[in-house]
Scaffold this motif. Structure first.
Motif, mmCIF file in Angstrom:
data_model
loop_
_atom_site.group_PDB
_atom_site.id
_atom_site.type_symbol
_atom_site.label_atom_id
_atom_site.label_comp_id
_atom_site.label_asym_id
_atom_site.label_seq_id
_atom_site.Cartn_x
_atom_site.Cartn_y
_atom_site.Cartn_z
ATOM 1 N N ALA A 22 -33.402 21.706 -7.867
ATOM 2 C CA ALA A 22 -32.086 22.187 -8.255
ATOM 3 C C ALA A 22 -32.091 22.512 -9.738
ATOM 4 C CB ALA A 22 -31.041 21.119 -7.949
ATOM 5 N N ALA A 23 -31.566 23.656 -10.079
ATOM 6 C CA ALA A 23 -31.585 24.126 -11.454
ATOM 7 C C ALA A 23 -30.178 24.288 -11.989
ATOM 8 C CB ALA A 23 -32.323 25.453 -11.547
ATOM 9 N N SER A 24 -30.024 23.975 -13.246
ATOM 10 C CA SER A 24 -28.767 24.239 -13.937
ATOM 11 C C SER A 24 -28.968 25.425 -14.858
ATOM 12 C CB SER A 24 -28.326 23.015 -14.735
ATOM 13 O OG SER A 24 -29.280 22.736 -15.737
ATOM 14 N N PHE A 28 -30.825 31.197 -14.022
ATOM 15 C CA PHE A 28 -31.834 30.696 -13.093
ATOM 16 C C PHE A 28 -32.574 31.828 -12.419
ATOM 17 C CE2 PHE A 28 -33.853 28.097 -10.029
ATOM 18 C CZ PHE A 28 -33.669 28.671 -8.788
ATOM 19 N N THR A 29 -31.861 32.891 -12.087
ATOM 20 C CA THR A 29 -32.478 33.976 -11.338
ATOM 21 C C THR A 29 -33.608 34.647 -12.106
ATOM 22 O OG1 THR A 29 -30.771 35.481 -12.125
ATOM 23 C CG2 THR A 29 -30.420 34.461 -9.992
ATOM 24 N N ASN A 30 -33.647 34.476 -13.418
ATOM 25 C CA ASN A 30 -34.692 35.102 -14.225
ATOM 26 C C ASN A 30 -35.998 34.304 -14.254
ATOM 27 O OD1 ASN A 30 -32.712 36.936 -14.906
ATOM 28 N ND2 ASN A 30 -32.306 36.015 -16.900
ATOM 29 N N ASP A 73 -32.900 30.190 -3.328
ATOM 30 C CA ASP A 73 -31.532 30.593 -3.038
ATOM 31 C C ASP A 73 -30.828 30.682 -4.382
ATOM 32 O OD1 ASP A 73 -28.853 30.811 -2.371
ATOM 33 O OD2 ASP A 73 -28.992 29.458 -0.671
ATOM 34 N N ASN A 74 -30.747 31.876 -4.922
ATOM 35 C CA ASN A 74 -30.180 32.035 -6.254
ATOM 36 C C ASN A 74 -28.694 31.701 -6.285
ATOM 37 O OD1 ASN A 74 -32.605 32.794 -7.485
ATOM 38 N ND2 ASN A 74 -32.312 34.942 -6.921
ATOM 39 N N ALA A 75 -28.015 31.879 -5.183
ATOM 40 C CA ALA A 75 -26.587 31.542 -5.138
ATOM 41 C C ALA A 75 -26.369 30.047 -5.307
ATOM 42 C CB ALA A 75 -25.980 32.026 -3.833
ATOM 43 N N LYS A 76 -27.344 29.257 -4.858
ATOM 44 C CA LYS A 76 -27.232 27.802 -4.954
ATOM 45 C C LYS A 76 -28.096 27.231 -6.076
ATOM 46 C CE LYS A 76 -26.167 27.124 -0.051
ATOM 47 N NZ LYS A 76 -26.563 26.452 1.209
#
Length: 126
Positions: A22-24, A28-30, A73-76
């Motif tokens: 899990a990323a904050s 993140f998408t990059n 899952d970039n949305a999550k």
């Protein structure tokens, strides 16, 4: 970006586990996200990685190819590592790592990643 790995546990050989990273952070998408593992007395080794920015480059180590699947899952803001047909030699602490400026040739090198989550233990019994 801050990363947190979870999902490890004890499983019998042939079983499955799903690890999550899990990323904050809004960017993140990059980020390239990689999974690495380290067994006692051994160096940290590459397991799998996935590129950012929708380029969908995925790599696996030969030892896990066909058994592990990485996805994001970039949305999550999560990257998952689905591990199937686990073997005792898969026993290790698994880490997720991230970096936004990798080139493809660096993506399997632990030192190329700037951000690391804490590890999660995976133990496979025979």
């Amino acid at each position: 970006v801050q990363l947190q790995a979870s999902g490890g546990g004890l499983v019998q050989a042939g079983g499955s586990l799903r690890l999550s990273c899990a990323a904050s952070g809004r960017t993140f998408t990059n980020y390239w996200i990689g999974w690495f593992r380290q067994a006692p007395g051994k160096e940290r080794e590459f397991v799998a990685c996935i590129s950012g920015l929708g380029r969908s480059t995925i790599k696996y180590s030969d030892s896990v190819k066909g058994r592990f699947t990485i996805s994001r899952d970039n949305a999550k803001n999560t990257v998952s590592l689905e591990m199937t047909n686990l073997k005792p030699e898969d026993t290790a602490v698994y880490y997720c790592a991230g970096d936004r400026s990798l080139i493809v040739g660096q993506s399997t090198v632990p030192d190329a990643y700037d951000y690391w989550g804490q590890g999660t233990q995976v133990t496979v019994s025979s």
